[in-house]
Design a protein around this motif. Structure first.
Motif, mmCIF file in Angstrom:
data_model
loop_
_atom_site.group_PDB
_atom_site.id
_atom_site.type_symbol
_atom_site.label_atom_id
_atom_site.label_comp_id
_atom_site.label_asym_id
_atom_site.label_seq_id
_atom_site.Cartn_x
_atom_site.Cartn_y
_atom_site.Cartn_z
ATOM 1 N N PHE A 181 -22.938 -33.315 12.577
ATOM 2 C CA PHE A 181 -22.966 -32.819 13.953
ATOM 3 C C PHE A 181 -23.766 -31.536 14.008
ATOM 4 C CE2 PHE A 181 -19.063 -35.240 13.446
ATOM 5 C CZ PHE A 181 -19.123 -36.111 14.519
ATOM 6 N N TRP A 182 -24.738 -31.503 14.908
ATOM 7 C CA TRP A 182 -25.476 -30.287 15.212
ATOM 8 C C TRP A 182 -25.013 -29.792 16.569
ATOM 9 C CZ3 TRP A 182 -31.212 -32.108 14.121
ATOM 10 C CH2 TRP A 182 -31.366 -32.308 12.739
ATOM 11 N N MET A 183 -25.275 -28.518 16.841
ATOM 12 C CA MET A 183 -24.903 -27.923 18.127
ATOM 13 C C MET A 183 -26.151 -27.379 18.807
ATOM 14 S SD MET A 183 -21.600 -28.384 17.966
ATOM 15 C CE MET A 183 -20.849 -27.356 19.229
ATOM 16 N N THR A 184 -26.292 -27.727 20.079
ATOM 17 C CA THR A 184 -27.386 -27.185 20.878
ATOM 18 C C THR A 184 -26.782 -26.493 22.099
ATOM 19 O OG1 THR A 184 -29.541 -27.720 21.850
ATOM 20 C CG2 THR A 184 -27.777 -29.320 22.170
ATOM 21 N N SER A 185 -27.614 -26.084 23.053
ATOM 22 C CA SER A 185 -27.096 -25.220 24.119
ATOM 23 C C SER A 185 -27.557 -25.600 25.513
ATOM 24 C CB SER A 185 -27.485 -23.759 23.825
ATOM 25 O OG SER A 185 -26.860 -23.304 22.658
ATOM 26 N N THR A 198 -25.910 -34.660 18.136
ATOM 27 C CA THR A 198 -26.015 -33.255 18.511
ATOM 28 C C THR A 198 -25.197 -33.025 19.772
ATOM 29 O OG1 THR A 198 -28.179 -32.993 17.478
ATOM 30 C CG2 THR A 198 -27.613 -31.433 19.219
ATOM 31 N N ILE A 199 -24.381 -31.984 19.756
ATOM 32 C CA ILE A 199 -23.456 -31.710 20.858
ATOM 33 C C ILE A 199 -23.913 -30.487 21.641
ATOM 34 C CG2 ILE A 199 -21.050 -31.269 21.475
ATOM 35 C CD1 ILE A 199 -21.563 -33.959 20.029
ATOM 36 N N ASN A 200 -24.006 -30.640 22.953
ATOM 37 C CA ASN A 200 -24.228 -29.513 23.860
ATOM 38 C C ASN A 200 -22.911 -29.240 24.581
ATOM 39 O OD1 ASN A 200 -25.007 -27.679 25.856
ATOM 40 N ND2 ASN A 200 -25.711 -29.311 27.212
ATOM 41 N N PRO A 201 -22.202 -28.181 24.200
ATOM 42 C CA PRO A 201 -20.884 -27.940 24.797
ATOM 43 C C PRO A 201 -20.926 -27.227 26.139
ATOM 44 C CG PRO A 201 -21.318 -26.296 23.141
ATOM 45 C CD PRO A 201 -22.509 -27.227 23.140
ATOM 46 N N GLY A 202 -22.117 -26.847 26.611
ATOM 47 C CA GLY A 202 -22.190 -26.090 27.850
ATOM 48 C C GLY A 202 -21.578 -24.720 27.672
ATOM 49 N N LYS A 237 -32.570 -23.582 19.223
ATOM 50 C CA LYS A 237 -31.684 -24.687 19.563
ATOM 51 C C LYS A 237 -32.451 -25.889 20.124
ATOM 52 C CE LYS A 237 -27.595 -23.115 18.470
ATOM 53 N NZ LYS A 237 -26.672 -23.835 17.573
ATOM 54 N N ALA A 238 -33.532 -25.612 20.866
ATOM 55 C CA ALA A 238 -34.347 -26.700 21.409
ATOM 56 C C ALA A 238 -34.956 -27.536 20.283
ATOM 57 C CB ALA A 238 -35.445 -26.138 22.300
ATOM 58 N N ALA A 239 -35.312 -26.875 19.186
ATOM 59 C CA ALA A 239 -35.877 -27.612 18.048
ATOM 60 C C ALA A 239 -34.888 -28.625 17.518
ATOM 61 C CB ALA A 239 -36.290 -26.627 16.955
ATOM 62 N N LEU A 240 -33.605 -28.251 17.434
ATOM 63 C CA LEU A 240 -32.594 -29.175 16.927
ATOM 64 C C LEU A 240 -32.416 -30.364 17.867
ATOM 65 C CD1 LEU A 240 -29.903 -26.643 15.661
ATOM 66 C CD2 LEU A 240 -31.495 -28.000 14.280
ATOM 67 N N GLY A 253 -27.399 -40.707 16.955
ATOM 68 C CA GLY A 253 -28.692 -40.158 17.342
ATOM 69 C C GLY A 253 -28.763 -39.631 18.753
ATOM 70 N N GLN A 254 -27.635 -39.204 19.305
ATOM 71 C CA GLN A 254 -27.599 -38.764 20.696
ATOM 72 C C GLN A 254 -27.460 -37.243 20.802
ATOM 73 O OE1 GLN A 254 -27.954 -41.238 23.186
ATOM 74 N NE2 GLN A 254 -28.391 -42.316 21.271
ATOM 75 N N VAL A 255 -28.006 -36.702 21.884
ATOM 76 C CA VAL A 255 -27.712 -35.326 22.282
ATOM 77 C C VAL A 255 -26.727 -35.437 23.437
ATOM 78 C CG1 VAL A 255 -28.616 -33.150 23.153
ATOM 79 C CG2 VAL A 255 -29.981 -34.517 21.567
ATOM 80 N N ILE A 256 -25.478 -35.076 23.186
ATOM 81 C CA ILE A 256 -24.393 -35.357 24.115
ATOM 82 C C ILE A 256 -23.926 -34.058 24.775
ATOM 83 C CG2 ILE A 256 -22.084 -36.328 24.373
ATOM 84 C CD1 ILE A 256 -22.601 -37.872 21.758
#
Length: 295
Positions: A181-185, A225-229, A202-205, A283-286
């Protein structure tokens, strides 16, 4: 009575969670969630980063105690401090986590550098490198070493040339599939003024998620990859925020549920995705933000 595996779907598995320095943080909530689901948990912390933030550092003994309290019988926990700007730290963390139980099934790259950023007019090579090294390079290196450990276990080899497939020998075993799991923003959903270096890292991930996920699937590893807001880990509190209180309050009132995200919100999603029930999501950015990005 329900079968014990229903209550402990991650029993017998081991997770490495990075960025677990504070009980109000997402990393702590993830570590507790995975422990509650039955996993052994090795966690990483780097309190020196938090000391420089308005919210300050936490009591690491209290962090340890909270995770230990969530463990089921037979599960183990361990931890290590590391500055992930050090390119050698990623491999060392993976090896320490593997040594906890002799296996490593789950990697959660939750760590992040924040603060000390600026607008594009403020950017320097040093600022960009600091965010890149901490947030992006270290995540890729942690994933690399996790994948090598998994590849060694499954007797699969890496590709030789760019574009080569790793060449799996057959269908992946779903119950044995590793999880990363990766984290983005959510930097692709709205501007992040004054956070150019952070948003870039974070955009790169988020952008490379499909590429790395496709490669990892050849090894029987599932990446999401998880975007938790906006999750209030202390940076949205009146006493520690560096943002306009009036603007924050107006934004909070405009959110669909009238609140900021809580660390347990993304933790529950990661916990579910780490179980056998979540293996089909790959393979999702969620985004898990209670609809905030829609306001």
């Amino acid at each position: 009575m329900p079968h014990p595996s229903f209550a402990r779907p991650l029993q017998g598995r081991t997770a490495l969670v990075t960025g677990v320095s504070r009980r109000r943080g997402i990393g702590y909530a993830v570590a507790v969630e995975l422990a509650a689901l039955g996993a052994s948990v090795f966690f990483h912390h780097y309190s020196a980063h938090d000391t420089d933030q308005p919210w300050g550092a936490d009591d690491l003994d209290a962090v340890r105690a909270g995770i230990r309290a969530a463990l089921h019988d037979g599960a183990l926990t361990g931890d290590a401090s590391a500055d992930l700007r050090d390119p050698d730290a990623a491999e060392d963390l993976v090896e320490q986590a593997h040594a906890l139980t002799g296996r490593l099934d789950i990697l959660v790259c939750n760590h992040a550098r924040s603060g000390g950023d600026g607008s594009v007019l403020d950017m320097t090579a040093e600022t960009l490198d600091a965010f890149w090294d901490t947030n992006t390079r270290s995540t890729l290196l942690l994933t690399r070493h996790f994948a090598h450990r998994h590849a060694t276990t499954t007797s699969r080899s890496a590709p030789v040339r760019p574009g080569d497939r790793i060449g799996r020998t057959g269908p992946a075993a779903e119950r044995a599939a590793g999880r990363v799991f990766w984290m983005t923003s959510g930097q692709g959903q709205r501007p992040m003024r004054g956070e150019v270096a952070y948003a870039t890292s974070k955009a790169a991930l988020a952008g490379v998620t499909p590429t790395v996920a496709a490669e990892l699937l050849e090894l029987g590893i599932v990446l999401n990859t998880i975007n938790p807001g906006p999750v209030n880990t202390g940076y949205l509190d009146p006493g520690t925020t560096d943002r306009s209180l009036e603007e924050l309050e107006a934004w909070r009132r405009a959110t669909p549920f009238g609140r900021w995200g809580r660390p347990t919100d993304p933790a529950r999603l990661i916990g579910w995705l780490a179980t056998d029930n979540g293996v089909w999501v790959a393979g999702q950015v969620i985004t898990t933000d209670g609809g905030m990005s829609l306001t």
